[in-house]
Each structure stands twice: as C-alpha cells, then as structure tokens.
Design a protein around this motif. Structure first.
Motif, PDB file in Angstrom:
ATOM      1  N   ASP A 231      11.458 -70.803 111.461  1.00  0.00           N
ATOM      2  CA  ASP A 231      11.236 -69.543 110.830  1.00  0.00           C
ATOM      3  C   ASP A 231      12.233 -68.895 110.038  1.00  0.00           C
ATOM      4  O   ASP A 231      12.150 -68.204 109.220  1.00  0.00           O
ATOM      5  N   ASP A 234      12.758 -70.531 105.252  1.00  0.00           N
ATOM      6  CA  ASP A 234      12.392 -69.533 104.032  1.00  0.00           C
ATOM      7  C   ASP A 234      13.805 -69.150 103.362  1.00  0.00           C
ATOM      8  O   ASP A 234      13.966 -69.241 102.059  1.00  0.00           O
ATOM      9  N   ARG A 261       7.740 -73.220 103.663  1.00  0.00           N
ATOM     10  CA  ARG A 261       7.678 -72.040 104.564  1.00  0.00           C
ATOM     11  C   ARG A 261       7.300 -70.735 103.832  1.00  0.00           C
ATOM     12  O   ARG A 261       6.305 -69.683 104.194  1.00  0.00           O
ATOM     13  N   ASP A 265       3.819 -68.501 104.185  1.00  0.00           N
ATOM     14  CA  ASP A 265       3.672 -67.108 104.595  1.00  0.00           C
ATOM     15  C   ASP A 265       3.215 -66.220 103.421  1.00  0.00           C
ATOM     16  O   ASP A 265       2.463 -65.213 103.695  1.00  0.00           O
ATOM     17  N   LYS A 268      -0.862 -65.731 103.507  1.00  0.00           N
ATOM     18  CA  LYS A 268      -1.366 -64.572 104.371  1.00  0.00           C
ATOM     19  C   LYS A 268      -1.631 -63.325 103.850  1.00  0.00           C
ATOM     20  O   LYS A 268      -0.901 -63.008 102.886  1.00  0.00           O
ATOM     21  N   ARG A 273       2.025 -61.360 107.386  1.00  0.00           N
ATOM     22  CA  ARG A 273       3.192 -62.064 106.911  1.00  0.00           C
ATOM     23  C   ARG A 273       4.371 -61.905 107.672  1.00  0.00           C
ATOM     24  O   ARG A 273       4.826 -60.690 108.243  1.00  0.00           O
ATOM     25  N   ARG A 274       4.992 -62.869 107.980  1.00  0.00           N
ATOM     26  CA  ARG A 274       6.309 -62.932 109.124  1.00  0.00           C
ATOM     27  C   ARG A 274       7.313 -62.309 108.161  1.00  0.00           C
ATOM     28  O   ARG A 274       8.391 -61.497 108.974  1.00  0.00           O
TER      29      ARG A 274
END
Length: 783
Positions: A231, A234, A261, A265, A268, A273-274
C-alpha cells in the motif's frame, strides 16, 4: 541567448532477433522505434529486456542488503515499540521528503500509535533549511521523545546529531545524500551511498530508502501490521519520479509497481479510494496516474509548490495519507492554489531575469550570477534551471530580501539575516556545480547540494567577488571550451508516425528518468497551423501569468494534422513557414487525445542537426557491445581505457586524437570501486610490507594497486608520514621505512582528507561511466 545546438543520437539498426523480442511486448506495432531506443540505451539481450519491462522477472534486493546498519535500525525501533517510547519522524519539505515522511508515517504507524507515540516534523522552507536543527531537537526532547528517524536528510548533520545525543535522543538516519568523511554518531544510518556504485540499491531516493526500512521492520515483525506493505508503493513512485533520480535497479522496479498502484486506486470511485487526497490532486491537474509524467508534471510540482509559496508544507503528509474525504479535498485545493501562485511567481521572476540577461555579454560569461531584492527565494531554483537550459551555462540566482534560510543546507544559525543573500544554483552540460560552489566556500555563509543543484547563502558584499571567482574557476576547468545549450533528439520521425501506435511503443521505456530520459523526437521540414494561446487559470478562476500555446503540426508525410502544446510560450513564438522541431509524444487524459509536447523549434534556415554517427568521438563504454571487432581496429582510433576523473583529462585525449587525425574511442569499463576505508587499509598494509622487506615501489604501481588518482595518493602518502612512515624517492621508486614519531591529530585529519578525496574520485568515475555521449561532445569539443 546563445544559439542552441541540436544533436541526433546514433540510430544503430538492432538485430532482427532483438526487434522480434521487443515486438512481444508491443504486438500492435512494428517495434522498430522502441527496439532502436532500447538498443542504444544498452538493453541488448533477452534477460535484460525482460527485467527492464516486466516487474515479475526482476529480482529486487532485500532491505538487509544494507547490512549491519539496517539490523541496528530495526533493533532500535523494536526496542522503542517494546518500551512504549515516543518516536519522531524528521522529514523534508520537497516532494521526496514529503513522500518519505508519509511512507514512514503510514508504515511505522502500523507499529506505533499515531499522534501520541509517533509524530512527524517538516522544516519550514522559508524560515528553516534542509536537515536537522537544534531548536527542533530541543523541542522534541522537552516533549519526551527518545528516538528521531530522519528521511531524505540528516547524513551530514553531525553537530545536531551530537546535540540530540546529549539530550538523550537516539537518531536513525535514512537518506540518500552526500556522506560525511566519517560515519556520523548515530544509532544507525541507512544510506545507499555506502553501497558499491554498481549495486541495484545505489540510486535509491529518500522515499525508497524509507520504504526499505519499513520493509525490514515488516519482515522482522510480520504479524503486527494490519495494512499490506504494498500500500506504500504509490507514495514511493511519487517521490522517486519527482526527485529525478536514476531509475535503474530497484528504483525502476519500485516506480513501476507504484505507478500500477496509483492507477489502480484512481480508477475507484472517490469514496472508495485508499488515498483520496492523491486522487483529488490528480483530478485537479487533469491526470489519471498511469504515466510517470502525471507525477513529474502533475503531483510533484504541486507538492513542491506548497513550501515554495507558504513555507510550511506539513499538511501535505496529511493530504497524502488521510482517509477523511472532506479534509483532503480542502487540502488538495490549497495545494492546487499554491501551485498556480508558484507558476505566476515563477513567470514574473523569469521575466525579470530575462531583462537582466539582455544586458549581459554571455560570450564572456561562464557562470550566470544574478541578484535582486524582490525575488522570492522559493522559486529561484526553478527559474535558475530554466535559464541554465536556455543558455547552456550554470546559473545562480540570489535574493537579497532577507526573509529566511532559503534552500541551503544548514549547520548554524544565521547571524544577521538582513546581510545575507540567499538563493539557488542549477547546472547544465554536466558541469559539477557543487564543486564549483564548494571551491568558493570561504566567501559563503553556508551551502549544500549535489553536482546538478545547490543552495547557498553569502554576505551581500561578497557577491561581486564570488561572481568573479566562480567564473574564473569554470573558465580554467573548461580549458577554452565553449558552453553551448544542447538538446538531443533520440529518433527522427514524421507526423505520420505520431499517434497511438508510436505512443504505446515508447511507453515500453517508462518510467523514464535520469539514465533513461523521455524519448525526444525530431520532426524535420514541418509547419504549424491553428495556433493559439491562453493564460492558465487557478482553481478560483483567476488568471495567472503562465502561458500555454496550442497548435496543429503538419508535414508532407500525411494530410492529417497532429495536435500539440508548448508550455510557457506564446503562439507568436512559433516560426512561420517550414521548420524543424524536437518534441515528446504524450497522451492528454483530460482531452483524451495523443499530442506532442514541444521542446525546441527553429526555422529551416537556422537548422543544423549534428548527427553523432559522424562525430569524432566513439562510445565503446557499454560492456554489452561486441567490442572485439571494434577494438581490433584500435590502430585507427585513439582509445581511452582508463575512466577519467575530470573534463580536463578528456580534453587531453581529444587534443591527441585531433593531432593524430583519428577518432577518440571511449573504452573504459564501468568502475567497481572498493570502499575508501579498505583502500586506506591496503595502503597502510603496503607501507608496512615494504618497510619490513626493504622493497621499493613506483608511483604507477601504487596507483594501479589502489585504484586511485594522483591527488588521493598524495594525501595518502602525507597521512602515512604522520603515522611515522618515512618515504624517500630513489629515481622513480619510493622507499618506505617505519619510525615511531606519530602525529595522531594530523594523521586523523590527513586520513579524513584522503578518504574524502577517494570518494570524490569514485564519484567522478561513476559520473563519467554513465554520462551521455551528447554531453561529452558538448563539453570537450574546443570551439
């Protein structure tokens, strides 16, 4: 402005088997353009090609390749976690430093409670400087912090590290900048410059080094983290690409994964979104996150703009890591506004610099040094970079407004801010600007940087003397050569070649960066139609003084025009009638179209393209080349087999080739240097052996055995004398005898000078191993 020199890289035809191998990765195209580029950039076999293109075939390095330092760092972090200690992340205010801080904030945040056990601190660009400072350390001590983890900074902050130790704070340094002569007194220092220059981790930027520390901690305590390590990739990609490091080895691998990544993301919905802050920034700059240029032209400048305009960029870490939709939307818009203000300010300063340049005689100027009391320090580096590229000369811009520390590396408080000029320097044509500035250290208050960029401050009254001295120093080192702004094209194409097929071919080389630049396309005998320009607007709809011209480009290869943009220029600057241009092929996500980004343009009457295939300099440095046949004809060329350590060395060889009327062949191998400390121990061992056996040695034999140059050897022999060795010369031989009178203080200082000289030589050799042929031609040719 001096006229720009254009060159076209050698377009050697790759073998058919290699073209077919490349075609497997671009099945919808002929693959010839991509194959040519890869071949001329040293990718010449199938395993290399696979590792370059496909992350699944690349084997990344373990974080514990950093050896004992990584083990020490992980042990100290584990101790802090077990004891419930408070940990502070000390970052930096540029994009690499901000993303480094964000990686440690998210990564170490899996092990320490954020905002209570774990905090971060970002220095203010306008009132502080890069690196640790004693005031901040004292504040952390009062708040009960017992451990500082730096990122993208700290390697040379010796006095500040000692001060932290006195206050009971341990320091772990993660950094990628220049190393001090001796290891700093830290708990651990993780810096890839301690690794061999050929190591796959050597070129890591600050954010990638921070990631490796987190990776090691994840591997040590695998059951604690709740979020996957991937994670963070990015953020790693953003910092790597924004910092313009050489994207090879693990740098390229991490950037490739991180861009994937980032794109994943962004696809989405905003609410899922993360990293909603990153997604909102991409929306504001009309990018989709799938291209390295989305970072280098989109995210990176926006993150950097905050400290340039506001000084304090701390909230950027929250922007990159928070899941609070409303909050990150607000922060993204503040960031966007700062960037538009930065553009406007940069344009204003650039115009004022242009006015001053118009009154200068550049034919007698080697280094441009300009000052003004109104210039904002935050944008001087950007404008200096523009001027350096346009003029082909290193450029130093100074502000005398006295509003803060600017961009320089800090070691001590400013005695009288009003008396100091502060600014930034940018290099060009591979002139080692850091060394140039360092040579004038006696005139400066402080300075810091690297060969391509530096920050500095000096008393205002020293500016005239500094200007004269630095110009004289560069003129001496150039030895009569003329600095000329140079732009190199990689491929010659037509307008008919432009479009999706060529774009997908060239995308194979991404992510691009130092050592693997964005392909530049030469389009000859073309013309422009439907040109127009407009001022950019900020997010509040206000016009800013930043121009973009748009146009259609045409030539005789097709009836269809192709769109393009020219940032920072008016339509009236496009030449009328037939011309040649150099451009990059791009995809505009917002307009959903392929277009060119204009780099340089000139009318056909001015055009004079230099094709390197007919140049006097042959590049045989690549070990993958089949050189046996070439070297068998070395009687027809002057061959350099030893890697030089200065431009003067190269010019001596060039003069010899001109005298012999033969080409100059660059045939040195990529250096594989030993650690300077090991070289010193070898020298001491040789001295002891020779004194014991009464044998002699020549200077050349010592140089070859140690793999160093004359200057470093001279310092090494001087240090041996301080250690009690007597060295006498007999003809061309050196005799060693060992005595007992040791001057320990002088010996310690001498050894430090020797180690520093060896590191400098090794740095220069690595530089000359990788410097592009076009740069060598531009620098060493005598006008």
């Amino acid at each position: 402005m001096p006229e720009q020199q254009w060159t076209l890289a050698t377009t050697e035809q790759p073998p058919e088997w290699f073209i077919q191998a490349v075609k497997q990765y671009t099945p919808t195209s002929g693959a010839l353009f991509a194959a040519q580029l890869l071949w001329q950039r040293g990718i010449r076999d199938k395993p290399q090609l696979a590792a370059f293109v496909n992350t699944k075939t690349y084997q990344p390095a373990s974080p514990f390749e950093f050896g004992q330092e990584m083990h020490l760092a992980v042990e100290r972090l584990q101790q802090a976690r077990d004891a419930g200690e408070k940990v502070a992340i000390w970052g930096d205010f540029d994009a690499d430093g901000i993303t480094s801080t964000a990686v440690l904030w998210d990564g170490l945040g899996q092990f320490f409670t954020q905002n209570t056990q774990l905090i971060y601190y970002i220095p203010n660009r306008l009132t502080e400087s890069h690196g640790l400072n004693c005031q901040g350390i004292e504040k952390l001590a009062k708040q009960g912090f017992q451990l500082i983890v730096t990122c993208d900074t700290g390697s040379t902050n010796i006095s500040e590290i000692i001060y932290a130790k006195q206050l009971g704070i341990d320091v772990i340094v993660t950094d990628h900048h220049t190393l001090p002569p001796e290891r700093p007194p830290v708990t651990a220092i993780i810096n890839p410059r301690y690794l061999p220059q050929t190591h796959q981790l050597f070129h890591l930027s600050g954010v990638a080094v921070a990631y490796k520390l987190v990776e090691a901690f994840y591997q040590t305590l695998p059951n604690i983290p709740q979020q996957p390590l991937q994670d963070l990739l990015d953020l790693v990609a953003v910092g790597l690409i924004a910092d313009l490091v050489q994207l090879s080895g693990d740098c390229r691998y991490l950037a490739q994964l991180g861009i994937g990544r980032l794109q994943e993301d962004f696809k989405k919905p905003p609410g899922e979104r993360r990293r909603p802050g990153v997604g909102r920034l991409l929306e504001l700059c009309q990018k989709s996150g799938d291209r390295p240029t989305d970072i280098s032209f989109g995210l990176g400048p926006r993150i950097n703009a905050v400290s340039r305009i506001q000084g304090d960029a701390s909230f950027c870490v929250e922007l990159l890591t928070s899941r609070d939709q409303k909050r990150v939307k607000e922060l993204a818009e503040v960031t966007e506004l700062a960037n538009t203000r930065r553009k406007s300010l940069q344009k204003d300063v650039a115009q004022q610099v242009a006015q001053k340049l118009s009154k200068m005689d550049l034919s007698t100027t080697s280094v441009i040094v300009l000052e003004d009391p109104q210039w904002a320090v935050g944008v001087l580096g950007l404008v200096a970079g523009q001027v350096a590229q346009e003029t082909g000369r290193p450029t130093i811009l100074l502000s005398t407004e006295g509003v803060g520390a600017g961009e320089e590396s800090s070691q001590s408080p400013i005695p009288n801010p009003q008396s100091l000029a502060r600014g930034s320097a940018r290099s060009v044509n591979s002139v080692d600007l850091y060394q140039l500035v360092k040579d004038q250290a006696h005139l400066l208050h402080r300075f810091g940087g690297h060969p391509y960029a530096a920050g500095l401050s000096l008393p205002v009254e020293n500016i005239p003397l500094f200007t004269e001295a630095i110009n004289q120093r560069l003129r001496q080192s150039l030895g009569g050569a003329t600095l000329t702004p140079t732009v190199q094209a990689d491929l010659a194409v037509t307008v008919a070649d432009l479009g999706k097929e060529l774009f997908l071919e060239l995308k194979l080389l991404e992510p691009c960066g130092m050592g693997n630049p964005v392909p530049k396309l030469l389009i000859e005998n073309c013309w422009f139609e439907n040109a127009w320009h407009r001022n950019q607007q900020d997010s509040q709809g206000k016009k800013v003084q930043y121009i973009k011209a748009e146009f259609d480009i045409r030539d005789d290869s097709t009836r269809s025009p192709f769109p393009g943009v020219w940032w920072g220029h008016y339509k009236d600057e496009l030449p009328l009638g037939r011309c040649d241009c150099i451009a990059e092929l791009d995809y505009n996500t917002f307009k959903k179209r392929y277009e060119i980004r204009l780099i340089a343009v000139r009318s056909r009457q001015q055009s004079a393209i230099s094709n390197q295939q007919s140049a006097l300099i042959l590049d045989w440095r690549n070990p993958l080349l089949e050189k046996d046949s070439a070297l068998s004809t070395q009687d027809l060329a002057v061959v350099i087999k030893e890697c030089p350590t200065s431009w003067d060395d190269l010019r001596v060889w060039l003069r010899r080739s001109l005298h012999n009327q033969q080409p100059l062949a660059l045939a040195w191998s990529k250096p594989d240097p030993k650690p300077p400390e090991q070289i010193w121990l070898t020298l001491v061992g040789i001295a002891k052996y020779l004194s014991r056996t009464n044998l002699s040695v020549t200077r050349v034999e010592l140089l070859e055995k140690l793999g160093i140059g004359d200057q470093a050897l001279l310092l090494g022999l001087r240090s041996l004398k301080y250690l009690g060795f007597k060295i006498t010369r007999q003809d061309r031989f050196l005799l060693f005898t060992q005595g007992s009178a040791i001057e320990s203080t002088l010996a310690e200082a001498g050894i430090s000078q020797f180690l520093a000289a060896v590191r400098e030589e090794q740095f220069q050799q690595q530089y000359f191993a990788d410097v592009p042929l076009s740069t060598i031609e531009a620098i060493v040719h005598i006008s």
